[in-house]
Enzyme design. Structure first.
Site, mmCIF file in Angstrom:
data_model
loop_
_atom_site.group_PDB
_atom_site.id
_atom_site.type_symbol
_atom_site.label_atom_id
_atom_site.label_comp_id
_atom_site.label_asym_id
_atom_site.label_seq_id
_atom_site.Cartn_x
_atom_site.Cartn_y
_atom_site.Cartn_z
ATOM 1 N N TYR A 1 -3.843 -0.302 9.895
ATOM 2 C CA TYR A 1 -3.622 -0.579 8.478
ATOM 3 C C TYR A 1 -2.212 -0.170 8.067
ATOM 4 C CZ TYR A 1 -4.778 -0.954 3.487
ATOM 5 O OH TYR A 1 -4.802 -1.311 2.160
ATOM 6 N N SER B 1 0.846 -1.190 0.000
ATOM 7 C CA SER B 1 0.000 0.000 0.000
ATOM 8 C C SER B 1 0.881 1.240 0.000
ATOM 9 C CB SER B 1 -0.889 0.003 1.249
ATOM 10 O OG SER B 1 -1.485 1.257 1.480
#
Length: 249
Positions: free
Chosen positions: A154, A141
């Site tokens: 996250y 990510s």
């Protein structure tokens, strides 16, 4: 070099969005598929893959339950006899200010986004290193590099994915196993619904992307075929950004 005929690929989170397009791309390149799904009754992606003339099975697997995760790769090997490609795509998101972030949310995100990935990599890695060939592609990510806002779990998990990818590549490259990651930028998917709905934030993000638009799941197809194929045989521990230029800004 990009032909995947005769290969068996395992993909998590392929019922929709990026994961679905990754699985379809692998099938279009010739691979047979095993889809690890929390909702095995969802047969949409399986139907598309079979319409391409490829074999496809759905393996029931909730990545929040480690007993199911540990059984997944052996189940695929039992059916196909091997695993050539593993794509760790599935993930969950929780949003809250750090001072209010619930411990249960932290645990949920780390379980699905990091621990389950580790266990799948480990199981596939045992098989691949014995066969002295294989491709593992993890989905990292932008938050592998950046901290984000109100997404501490996250960010921690995706930071871990980047380092896990490099650590496994260091160990397994000598066995002919490639471990790499794809770093998606801002994509119009379910996980980003909140950002897409926020007109001001959406505008800010779009203006910062050199390509001038959010990515669509189809934009991921070339990168997955490349990293899953023999075209990437000398690429190990690399994080490939597919982000419209975001990280270079």
């Amino acid at each position: 070099m990009f032909n995947l005929a005769g290969k068996v690929a395992v993909v998590t989170g392929a019922t929709r969005g990026i994961g679905q397009q990754l699985a379809i791309a692998l099938a279009e390149a010739g691979a047979d598929l095993a889809l690890l799904q929390r909702e095995p009754e969802d047969q949409g992606t399986k139907a598309v893959i079979e319409s391409l003339g490829r074999d496809c099975i759905v393996v029931p697997c909730d990545l929040a339950h480690m007993d199911q995760v540990k059984q997944a790769i052996p189940a695929v090997i039992s059916h196909f006899g091997k695993v050539d490609i593993l794509v760790n795509n599935a993930g969950v998101q929780r949003r809250a200010p750090a001072v209010e972030f619930a411990e249960t949310d932290w645990d949920d995100v780390l379980q699905v986004n990091l621990k389950a990935v580790w266990l799948l990599c480990q199981a596939a890695g045992r098989h691949m290193t014995e066969r002295r060939q294989g491709k593992i592609i993890n989905l990292a990510s932008l938050l592998t590099y950046q901290g984000g806002i109100t997404v501490p779990a996250y960010a921690a998990a995706k930071g871990g994915i980047g380092q896990l990818t490099k650590a496994l590549a260091n160990e397994w490259a000598k066995y002919g196993v490639n471990v790499n990651a794809i770093v998606p930028g801002y994509f119009a998917t379910d996980m980003n619904e909140a950002l897409l709905a926020d007109q001001e934030r959406n505008k800010q993000i779009t203006e910062r992307i050199p390509a001038g638009r959010w990515g669509s799941p189809e934009d991921m197809k070339g990168s997955i075929v490349f990293l899953a194929s023999s075209a990437s045989d000398y690429i190990h521990g690399h994080l490939l950004a597919v982000d419209g230029g975001w990280l270079g800004r």
